[in-house]
Design an enzyme around this catalytic site. Structure first.
Site, PDB file in Angstrom:
ATOM      1  N   HIS A  43      50.266  25.962  39.476  1.00 37.80           N
ATOM      2  CA  HIS A  43      48.857  25.579  39.477  1.00 37.80           C
ATOM      3  C   HIS A  43      48.218  25.749  40.847  1.00 37.80           C
ATOM      4  O   HIS A  43      47.025  26.041  40.938  1.00 37.80           O
ATOM      5  CB  HIS A  43      48.701  24.132  39.016  1.00 37.80           C
ATOM      6  CG  HIS A  43      48.713  23.971  37.529  1.00 37.80           C
ATOM      7  ND1 HIS A  43      49.857  23.725  36.809  1.00 37.80           N
ATOM      8  CD2 HIS A  43      47.708  24.025  36.617  1.00 37.80           C
ATOM      9  CE1 HIS A  43      49.566  23.633  35.526  1.00 37.80           C
ATOM     10  NE2 HIS A  43      48.271  23.811  35.379  1.00 37.80           N
TER      11      HIS A  43
ATOM     12  N   ASN B  23      47.354  23.433  26.693  1.00 37.56           N
ATOM     13  CA  ASN B  23      47.895  24.594  27.408  1.00 37.56           C
ATOM     14  C   ASN B  23      49.273  24.968  26.845  1.00 37.56           C
ATOM     15  O   ASN B  23      50.280  25.039  27.567  1.00 37.56           O
ATOM     16  CB  ASN B  23      47.984  24.314  28.910  1.00 37.56           C
ATOM     17  CG  ASN B  23      47.840  25.578  29.740  1.00 37.56           C
ATOM     18  OD1 ASN B  23      47.855  26.695  29.202  1.00 37.56           O
ATOM     19  ND2 ASN B  23      47.719  25.424  31.042  1.00 37.56           N
TER      20      ASN B  23
END
Length: 463
Positions: free
Chosen positions: A349, A318
C-alpha cells in the site's frame, strides 16, 4: 480524476467493441493481444504522462528477470525487484505529493502491475520449477508450464481492461480469455444434458455489465454528494471535538467512513464492468443456474455493509488483492504466514504512517474478534431471538471497529492519527487488549482445522 473516468469510460466502449469485432472467432490471439496492449499503453500515457514510464521500466526489468533468472529463483528475484521499485516510488510520493493524491499519481497502476508480475513469477516457478506433488490443488491449476512470449507478457500486464484500476487476474485465466477458452472451460464444469440442454449455452455479460454500471452510477452520485460534505478531517477538528459528545463522535465517524466508500465502489465496480464487457470474468453457474460474472470482482457490497465480523468484512473488501496476498505470501511463507502477509500488505500500500497504524490496529482487533467469537458465539445459537440479538450487536461493533481502524488509512500522517485516537480514548485498542488478556485462547480450533486440512490433502493425494 477526470482523465481516470474518461479512460475507463472509453475502455468500456473499447471492451464492447473488442468482444464483438475482435472475438476469438474473428481475430487471432496475436491480434487480440496486440490491440489490448497498445490501447493499454495509450491509456497509461494519457492518464499519467511521463510518469507512465515507471510502469514500462518495471515491466521490462522483470521480463529480463523472467527470461534470464534461474528457475528456482525466478519468483524471488521478480518479487524483490517489483516490490523494491514500487517502494521507491511510494517513497518519492512523500516528497513529490506531500501526502496528497494528485491526478498524476501513478502508484495505483504500478501496484496492480506489481501484483501481476509477482503472480506470474510464482505461478511460472510452480509450473517449471516444482513437482506437481509439492503444490496445492490451486497452485497446480494455476501453474504456468512455459515462459510467455513478449507479446503475451505485455498483454497480460498492460492490457487496456486493467491498466488503470485493475484488478489483478491469474495469467492462465487471462490467456484462456484471449484464446477464446475462458467461458468454455467454466461451462464444461456443468452437466448441461441433465439440465435439458443439447449443447453448451452462450452466456452474455451484457446483463452483468448493466447491473454493475448502475452500481457505478449510484456510487458516483454518492461520492459527489457525500464525500465532500462529510470529510474525514472534520473528526479531528478542535471545535467539533470540544462540542460533540463521545457517542455522537462515534456516529459521525461511521458517517464519514461511509461517505469515503463510494469512491472505491465506483472505481472497482467500473473496472469489473470493463473486463466483463470484453467477455472476461465469467466464473461459472451458481446453484440456481444463473450465469456468474464475478471472477474479477473486487468487492461484495452487501456482505460488506452487513458484515457481522471483522473477518467477513475484510474477505469482501478488495477481494483480488486478498487473493494475491494469499497466493504469493501466505501459501509460501516458511514461518509466521499471517504476520508476513500483513507486513506485505502494508508495504504494497505504501509508506504513509497511517497505513501502518491501520494494519497494526487491524491485527489486534482481528485477534480480539476471533477470541470473542470462539468463546461466546455458541451461547447465542440456542434460539432465534438470541441469534438475532447477537448479529445486531456484532454488526454494530464490526462497523465501528472498521471505522476506527481505517481512519488513519485516510488521514495518512502521524499527527492527525494520534489526535484522532486520543479523541476517542484509544477505546478499541484498550478493549482488544483486555479481551486478549481475559478470554482464554483456544488453540485446539486451529489444531482441528489443520488436522482436517491434512486429512483432505491425504484424500486428494490418494485419488
Amino acid at each position: 480524476q477526470i482523465n481516470f473516468v474518461a479512460c475507463q469510460l472509453f475502455a468500456l466502449l473499447a471492451a464492447f467493441w473488442f468482444r464483438i469485432y475482435l472475438s476469438p472467432s474473428h481475430a487471432s490471439s496475436a491480434v487480440r493481444h496486440a490491440f489490448a496492449t497498445l490501447f493499454g499503453i495509450y491509456f497509461a500515457v494519457f492518464c499519467f504522462g511521463w510518469y507512465s514510464i515507471h510502469l514500462f521500466v518495471l515491466v521490462m526489468m522483470n521480463y529480463g528477470i523472467m527470461n534470464m533468472a534461474s528457475v528456482p529463483n525466478i519468483h524471488r528475484y521478480s518479487f524483490v525487484v517489483a516490490m523494491g521499485y514500487l517502494t521507491l516510488c511510494h517513497i518519492s510520493r512523500i516528497y513529490i505529493f506531500h501526502y496528497g493524491i494528485l491526478t498524476t499519481d501513478f502508484s495505483g497502476p504500478l501496484m496492480i502491475i506489481t501484483q501481476k508480475i509477482t503472480t506470474l513469477a510464482c505461478q511460472l516457478h510452480d509450473g517449471i520449477g516444482r513437482q506437481a506433488e509439492e503444490l496445492t490443488a490451486e497452485q497446480n491449476r494455476l501453474a504456468v508450464k512455459s515462459r510467455p512470449s513478449l507479446l503475451e507478457y505485455l498483454s497480460y500486464l498492460l492490457n487496456f481492461m486493467s491498466i488503470i484500476a485493475g484488478p489483478c487476474s491469474n495469467y492462465k485465466d487471462y490467456i484462456a480469455f484471449i484464446e477464446g477458452r475462458h467461458v468454455h472451460m467454466k461451462l464444461l464444469e456443468v452437466n448441461w444434458k441433465q439440465k435439458g440442454y443439447d449443447r453448451l449455452p452462450d452466456p452474455s455479460p451484457t446483463g452483468a455489465v448493466m447491473y454493475k454500471l448502475c452500481i457505478t452510477l449510484v456510487s458516483l452520485v454518492l461520492f459527489l454528494t457525500l464525500t465532500k460534505n462529510f470529510p474525514m478531517a472534520y473528526i479531528i477538528d478542535n471545535e467539533f471535538l470540544d462540542k460533540t459528545p463521545f457517542l455522537s463522535r462515534l456516529v459521525y465517524l461511521y458517517v464519514v467512513t461511509q461517505a469515503a466508500k463510494p469512491k472505491y465502489y465506483f472505481a472497482w465496480t467500473l473496472a469489473d464492468a470493463v473486463n466483463n464487457a470484453a467477455g472476461y470474468g465469467f466464473s461459472g453457474v451458481d446453484e440456481r443456474g444463473t450465469f456468474r460474472w464475478d471472477l474479477l470482482s473486487n468487492l461484495n457490497i452487501w456482505n460488506i455493509e452487513t458484515a457481522t465480523s471483522f473477518k467477513m468484512y475484510i474477505e469482501n473488501w478488495n477481494i483480488q488483492t486478498a487473493a494475491w496476498l494469499k497466493r504469493v505470501c501466505y501459501d509460501r511463507a516458511p514461518w509466521y504466514p499471517t504476520a508476513l502477509t500483513f507486513i506485505l500488505s502494508a508495504l504494497w500500500h505504501g509508506i504513509y504512517p497511517g497505513y501502518y497504524f491501520t494494519f497494526l490496529t487491524g491485527i489486534l482487533i482481528t485477534l480480539a474478534a476471533r477470541a470473542i467469537r470462539n468463546n461466546c458465539r455458541h451461547y447465542f445459537l440456542s434460539s432465534v431471538p438470541l441469534k438475532i440479538a447477537y448479529d445486531v450487536v456484532t454488526w454494530a461493533v464490526t462497523q465501528l471497529a472498521v471505522c476506527y481502524t481505517v481512519a488513519p488509512f485516510v488521514m495518512l500522517a502521524v499527527e492527525p492519527t494520534i489526535k484522532f485516537y486520543k479523541s476517542v480514548y484509544f477505546h478499541m485498542h484498550i478493549l482488544s487488549i483486555l479481551v486478549l488478556l481475559l478470554l482464554p485462547i483456544r488453540p485446539q480450533t486451529h489444531s482441528v482445522r489443520r488436522a482436517q486440512n491434512q486429512a483432505m490433502l491425504n484424500s486428494i493425494k490418494s485419488k
